[in-house]
Structures are given as C-alpha cells and as structure tokens.
Design an enzyme around this catalytic site. Structure first.
Site, mmCIF file in Angstrom:
data_model
loop_
_atom_site.group_PDB
_atom_site.id
_atom_site.type_symbol
_atom_site.label_atom_id
_atom_site.label_comp_id
_atom_site.label_asym_id
_atom_site.label_seq_id
_atom_site.Cartn_x
_atom_site.Cartn_y
_atom_site.Cartn_z
ATOM 1 N N GLY A 277 0.722 -1.226 0.086
ATOM 2 C CA GLY A 277 -0.119 0.094 0.051
ATOM 3 C C GLY A 277 0.735 1.208 0.146
ATOM 4 O O GLY A 277 2.119 1.142 -0.488
ATOM 5 N N SER A 278 0.234 2.263 0.260
ATOM 6 C CA SER A 278 1.041 3.683 0.201
ATOM 7 C C SER A 278 1.948 3.621 1.531
ATOM 8 O O SER A 278 2.187 3.143 2.436
ATOM 9 C CB SER A 278 -0.069 4.648 0.515
ATOM 10 O OG SER A 278 -0.524 4.469 2.059
ATOM 11 N N ARG B 125 2.416 6.109 3.447
ATOM 12 C CA ARG B 125 1.786 6.410 4.740
ATOM 13 C C ARG B 125 1.465 5.313 5.873
ATOM 14 O O ARG B 125 1.724 5.006 6.767
ATOM 15 C CB ARG B 125 0.715 7.302 4.619
ATOM 16 C CG ARG B 125 0.312 8.200 5.641
ATOM 17 C CD ARG B 125 -0.687 9.255 5.116
ATOM 18 N NE ARG B 125 -2.086 8.335 4.417
ATOM 19 C CZ ARG B 125 -3.117 8.185 5.305
ATOM 20 N NH1 ARG B 125 -3.441 8.825 6.260
ATOM 21 N NH2 ARG B 125 -4.192 7.735 4.448
ATOM 22 N N GLY C 127 2.437 2.060 5.286
ATOM 23 C CA GLY C 127 3.570 1.396 5.640
ATOM 24 C C GLY C 127 4.245 1.980 6.714
ATOM 25 O O GLY C 127 4.752 1.166 7.667
ATOM 26 N N GLU D 121 5.839 -3.268 0.977
ATOM 27 C CA GLU D 121 5.568 -3.045 -0.469
ATOM 28 C C GLU D 121 4.859 -1.765 -0.809
ATOM 29 O O GLU D 121 3.922 -1.748 -0.834
ATOM 30 C CB GLU D 121 5.060 -4.435 -1.403
ATOM 31 C CG GLU D 121 5.834 -5.617 -1.210
ATOM 32 C CD GLU D 121 7.075 -5.667 -2.108
ATOM 33 O OE1 GLU D 121 7.154 -4.606 -3.030
ATOM 34 O OE2 GLU D 121 7.685 -6.947 -1.840
ATOM 35 N N CYS E 284 1.848 0.296 -8.649
ATOM 36 C CA CYS E 284 3.141 0.737 -7.863
ATOM 37 C C CYS E 284 4.338 1.239 -8.835
ATOM 38 O O CYS E 284 5.106 1.834 -8.500
ATOM 39 C CB CYS E 284 3.393 -0.356 -7.106
ATOM 40 S SG CYS E 284 3.593 -1.863 -7.418
HETATM 41 P P1 NAD Z 1 -3.670 2.077 0.792
HETATM 42 O O1 NAD Z 1 -2.357 2.462 1.942
HETATM 43 O O2 NAD Z 1 -4.513 3.309 1.197
HETATM 44 O O3 NAD Z 1 -4.013 0.768 1.727
HETATM 45 C C1 NAD Z 1 -3.614 -0.420 1.623
HETATM 46 C C2 NAD Z 1 -3.965 -1.374 2.617
HETATM 47 O O4 NAD Z 1 -3.645 -1.214 3.615
HETATM 48 C C3 NAD Z 1 -5.526 -1.538 2.626
HETATM 49 O O5 NAD Z 1 -5.957 -2.868 2.491
HETATM 50 C C4 NAD Z 1 -6.091 -0.702 3.442
HETATM 51 O O6 NAD Z 1 -7.319 -0.900 4.403
HETATM 52 C C5 NAD Z 1 -4.745 -1.112 4.465
HETATM 53 N N1 NAD Z 1 -4.385 -0.487 5.874
HETATM 54 C C6 NAD Z 1 -4.673 1.066 5.879
HETATM 55 N N2 NAD Z 1 -4.325 1.538 6.929
HETATM 56 C C7 NAD Z 1 -4.016 0.469 7.778
HETATM 57 C C8 NAD Z 1 -3.637 0.054 9.165
HETATM 58 N N3 NAD Z 1 -3.506 1.151 9.904
HETATM 59 N N4 NAD Z 1 -3.664 -1.008 9.568
HETATM 60 C C9 NAD Z 1 -3.633 -2.036 8.761
HETATM 61 N N5 NAD Z 1 -3.889 -1.950 7.434
HETATM 62 C C10 NAD Z 1 -4.135 -0.588 6.869
HETATM 63 O O7 NAD Z 1 -3.105 1.834 -0.495
HETATM 64 P P2 NAD Z 1 -4.031 1.686 -1.553
HETATM 65 O O8 NAD Z 1 -4.395 3.054 -2.190
HETATM 66 O O9 NAD Z 1 -5.047 0.667 -1.611
HETATM 67 O O10 NAD Z 1 -2.989 1.422 -2.814
HETATM 68 C C11 NAD Z 1 -2.262 2.167 -3.399
HETATM 69 C C12 NAD Z 1 -0.864 2.165 -2.943
HETATM 70 O O11 NAD Z 1 -0.096 1.012 -2.780
HETATM 71 C C13 NAD Z 1 0.137 2.961 -3.892
HETATM 72 O O12 NAD Z 1 0.831 3.876 -2.981
HETATM 73 C C14 NAD Z 1 0.901 1.968 -4.493
HETATM 74 O O13 NAD Z 1 2.200 2.337 -5.027
HETATM 75 C C15 NAD Z 1 1.034 0.939 -3.439
HETATM 76 N N6 NAD Z 1 1.127 -0.452 -4.075
HETATM 77 C C16 NAD Z 1 2.390 -0.687 -3.732
HETATM 78 C C17 NAD Z 1 3.001 -2.144 -4.422
HETATM 79 C C18 NAD Z 1 4.171 -2.567 -4.412
HETATM 80 O O14 NAD Z 1 4.497 -3.826 -4.552
HETATM 81 N N7 NAD Z 1 5.296 -2.066 -3.891
HETATM 82 C C19 NAD Z 1 2.060 -2.867 -4.972
HETATM 83 C C20 NAD Z 1 0.846 -2.381 -5.195
HETATM 84 C C21 NAD Z 1 0.421 -1.041 -4.898
#
Ligand code: NAD
Length: 506
Positions: free
Chosen positions: A240-241, A243, A245, A262, A296
């Site tokens: 995810g983002s 933030r 992470g 990731e 990503c």
């Molecule tokens: P996001 O960070 O909003 O959410 C990702 C996941 O994290 C969701 O399931 C969300 O519910 C969960 N989450 C959020 N806060 C949490 C917490 N406090 N505790 C546990 N879980 C929590 O990201 P998004 O908008 O779904 O996806 C886009 C982002 O993901 C982009 O920044 C993209 O670059 C990144 N991404 C990275 C990769 C990689 O392999 N590096 C792959 C795909 C996406």
C-alpha cells in the site's frame, strides 16, 4: 444482479470473514458497499467483520496452522497446485471481476489472474526446494546445518490496485512454506477477495485445511490495526501507500515482529540520445497510461536527453491523443477509470500544484465529463524544483524533464524518497552498465530497454528507501515466510566448546 458476480458466488449481501472453507456467520461490523468505478453504480454490499469475528478467525487460523505445518512441504505444494488449477478454470471470470470492481482493462485483469497462476506454479516447484545450507563445524565429530520451519499465522494486507495477485504472491509462497494466513484486502475491492476465496474453497474443503487460507474484510483502522498489533501474528506482509507502511512498520516493530513492506513508487525512465524511439514510446505509453497510472510501478518521471527531447515529446503527446478511454471491459479501451472520485480529486489537486509550481501541462489535465471516475492521461513539462514531482500521485500523470547528460538524469532520478522501479533506454553498453553499477539506479528494480511496469514473478519484487525494502515473489523471497534454525549435532562422547574455550571442573 450482475451475472458475472452471480457466477462467482457473490450475492447482494455478503459476509466478510472466511476461513478458506466457510463463511463466519454474523460478522458483526458495519456495511460496506462496493461500487463500479466505470458507472458509479453499486455492485454489492458486504457486512464487515468486527473484533469478535477477527478473534474467531484467528483461532481457526491457529488450529489450521498446527496441522498444516506438519504436512510435508511437497504435499502442501500439491494443494497449491490444485489452487492454481482452480484459478486457471476461473481466469476469465475473475479477470473480468477485477476490471469491473477495480477498473483496469480486461487484458490486464486477466493478466493479473495469470500472475496468480504463475506464482502458484512457481510455489509448487519451490515446495521441493526449501533448501538449507550445511556448514563445516570447527569441532571434531560435530555436524552443523540450517533448516527452515514455518513461521506461524501471518497477516497479508493488500492494496486495491492488484486486488488478487498480491494475495497470491504472498499466500502461494507462504502456503508451501507451511504458514497459515489471514488476508485483509482493500475495502475498495472486497468482491475480488470474496470471489478468490470462493474459487479456492473446494480445494480447502477437499484437503480439510480450514483456517489456513483465511480472509477478513474490515476497516484498516479497526480490523487492520487489530491484525498488525496482534502478538500471535509474527509477520505482516503489507502492500500500500508509504503512509500506511510507516504506520504498520512502527506498530509491528514495537512488538519486535517482522514486516514485508511493498509501498509506493515514483518510477523513472531515462531516455538517452542513442535509444530506440519506438521502444521508448511503447514502454512509456504502457508504463504511464496502463492501469490509468495506478500501478506501484507506473512510470511517473521521464528524463529525456536534450538531443531527442522535442521529437519524443511530440510523438508522446500525439500518442496520448489517441488513447481510448472508457469501459475497461470493452476490448477497444486502453484506459479505464480511476478507482473512485477521491482518486480523481487527488489527480486534480496534483495538477493544481503543477501549475502553481511552474509546470506546463502539455496534454490532458482534466477529469472526463460524465459518470464514472475517468480522467485524461496527462503529460507535464516539469523542472526539478517542483515538489509535486517528488510525490506519488496514483493517476496517469507523467512528468517530463529535459536533461543534457546521463549523469544529470541519474542524479535527479535518485533524488526522490521512493525506490521501486527504474529503467534506462540506451544502445550504449557503457551507459547501461553505469546504470546497473553500485553508483547507478538506487531502486529495487533496474531495467535496460524495458519500461518500469510489468515485472515477472521469477525475480524478487520490491523497492528500497520509502518503498519499504520488502521482497516478494521469485528468487529467495520465500525466506521471509519461514524461520531459520541453526542445528549443531555432536556425535562423540566428548563436549568440546567452540573457540577452544575450556570450562572444566576438576
Ligand atoms: P492504502 O495504503 O490506502 O491501503 C492499502 C491497504 O492497507 C488497504 O488494505 C488498507 O485497508 C490497509 N490499511 C490502511 N491503514 C492500515 C492500518 N493502520 N492497519 C492495517 N491496514 C491498513 O493503499 P491503496 O490506495 O489501496 O493502494 C495504492 C498504494 O499501494 C500506492 O501507494 C501503490 O504504490 C502501493 N502499492 C505498492 C505495491 C508494491 O509492490 N510496492 C504494489 C501495489 C500497490
């Protein structure tokens, strides 16, 4: 209700917690609605899980792990092989659902399911190759070796943009490694997760491995937080983002457990004056416009040598003008919608900042009128002092920089906080090798004459710096899902100490 959803076992109202074989009744949480980003219409409702349901699922996962860890790894591989076959049977339908709920075009939706199948195949082979090393002991009559054991019940948190493949990258490997897992998918793509669970359900039932491949849908701030702070969960693999992470990294580090992070990218391509322009155009178009800039690994920054800058930009602007935008399930569409209206607002905010900071919008720049979360793919003439180019905006915005040398391009390229994917286009061997040298690209992925997006599962996938440092998929990424044990066996009647230490009582 949509026939596709029905065919994948999705109802008007769905449950949010599944132990691999069955749904947990009365999940107890608020309702969540999944919308179609192409039309804005409701697809289905999910009753989310509450903390009590999480507890039930975790207990089942622990019981599942206790059995699963003792099954021989090649037998676990056979289960994963059957899951890969189940995905093969449902490739088209699941791929279409990915397009319907997430918005990527049909070939990319099916490509995502193909990636699940590929990683299942990889994991089956891996199930016979979880090798440890043997060492030469310094003590006579002693043998030393390393062995790898399953880690436990692990948490898998996934992003909306790869709503099914990232689960497979983790769970197929973790599965053959002997872990049980709880998957918390993105609340933006819950139906893809529900359909995936339905697809693997017959395999789970046949092998009696309830609790091993579990899934729970709930708010990141509630169920997500519960999962990441749970001391019974030794590894959190989170995509995810940056933030998100940072938050997960902090919470998991506090309890001294493991993370595989990731996170976001800010991927760049350097185009030298000796590059093949045809390759450049195709790679940049796919990298920057594909998946509506929501990978990503999407190409976000392009550094073009001044000698070829104008001609490449002119051709790119022309190509952007012929990108067909529309329903991702229509075969003539090249770019579908963004995930939701919040993403459209992020796109607009980023472009407002572009203008404030002196960037020039060369094409695109606006949302598309009408229903759905559509925007125009956009090219911006940028300069290195702009702050917005240092951020990942999850939308099809490409920042172009004119450079006068490879060194200048490399320096700007490496100056951002993220470090996921990167590429150079050149026919000069020396430039390519400099790019790949220790002083070259600082990213987890560095390509030559291939764009930034579209990685294969055989390599370890992940990025450096704020991208989080995790590695998933191929190579030796499996090691993060296991615990290493160093074993020393003494087959003598004596007890010599290491380093020649003497500790005898007279
Ligand atoms: P996001 O960070 O909003 O959410 C990702 C996941 O994290 C969701 O399931 C969300 O519910 C969960 N989450 C959020 N806060 C949490 C917490 N406090 N505790 C546990 N879980 C929590 O990201 P998004 O908008 O779904 O996806 C886009 C982002 O993901 C982009 O920044 C993209 O670059 C990144 N991404 C990275 C990769 C990689 O392999 N590096 C792959 C795909 C996406």
């Amino acid at each position: 209700m949509n026939e596709l959803l029905k065919s994948l076992g999705i109802s008007e109202v769905n449950h949010a917690a599944h132990d691999g074989a069955e749904w947990i009744e009365t999940p107890g949480g608020d309702e969540l609605v999944s919308y179609n980003p192409t039309t804005g219409e409701k697809l289905a409702t999910i009753v989310q899980a509450n903390e009590e349901t999480y507890e039930k699922l975790l207990e089942r996962a622990q019981a599942g792990f206790a059995k699963w860890r003792s099954m021989p790894a090649p037998a676990r591989g056979e289960v994963v092989r059957q899951m890969g076959n189940a995905l093969r049977e449902h490739k088209e339908a699941l791929g279409k659902l990915v397009s319907l709920e997430m918005g990527k075009i049909a070939t990319e939706g099916e490509g995502e399911v193909q990636e699940m199948i590929d990683i299942a195949d990889f994991a089956v082979g891996l199930s016979r190759q979880l090798y440890g090393l043997t060492m030469q002991s310094e003590r006579p009559g002693h043998r030393m070796y390393e062995q790898w054991h399953p880690l436990g019940v692990i948490g898998i948190v996934t992003a909306f943009n790869f709503p099914v493949a990232v689960w497979a990258w983790n769970s197929m490997l973790a599965g053959v490694c002997g872990d049980a897992m709880i998957w918390k998918p993105s609340s933006k793509t819950p139906l893809c997760a529900i359909a995936t669970q339905k697809i693997i359900e017959p395999v789970v039932k046949e092998h009696g491995i309830e609790g091993v491949f579990s899934m729970i849908i709930g708010r990141g701030s509630a169920i997500g937080e519960k999962l990441i702070s749970d001391r019974r969960v030794p590894l959190i693999s989170a995509t995810g983002s940056c933030r998100m992470g940072r938050r997960i990294g902090e919470v998991v580090a506090k309890r001294l457990a493991r993370t595989l992070l990731e996170l976001g990218g800010n991927n760049g391509i350097i185009v030298m004056d000796d590059a093949d322009p045809e390759l450049v155009l195709r790679a940049v178009l796919f990298g920057a416009v594909g998946t509506a800039g929501q990978r990503c690994t999407s190409t976000r920054r392009l550094f073009i040598h001044e000698k070829v800058h104008d001609q490449i930009v002119e051709r790119l602007v022309k190509a952007y003008g012929s990108v067909t935008i529309g329903d991702p399930l229509d075969p003539s569409t090249l770019m579908g919608p963004l995930i939701d209206d919040g993403a459209v607002k992020d796109y607009q905010d980023a472009l407002a900042q572009v203008t404030e900071e002196g960037g020039e919008i060369l094409c695109g720049g606006s949302p598309v009128e009408g229903p759905g979360s559509f925007v125009q793919p956009t090219i911006v003439k940028a300069h290195r002092d702009m702050k917005i180019v240092r951020e990942e905006t999850f939308a099809p915005i490409l920042y172009i920089f004119q450079v006068s040398s490879f060194e200048e391009a490399l320096e700007i390229h490496n100056s951002v906080d993220q470090g996921l994917s990167s590429a150079v286009f050149t026919n000069n061997l020396l430039t390519a090798e400099r790019w790949l040298s220790p002083a070259g690209s600082d990213c987890g992925i560095a390509n030559v004459n291939i764009g930034t997006s579209g990685a294969e599962i055989g390599g370890a996938f992940g990025g450096e710096k704020d991208t989080g440092g995790g590695r998933e998929a191929g190579s030796d990424s499996w090691k993060v899902y296991m615990r290493r044990q160093t074993v020393t066996i003494n087959y003598t009647d004596d007890l010599p100490l290491a380093q020649g230490v003497s500790f005898d009582i007279d």
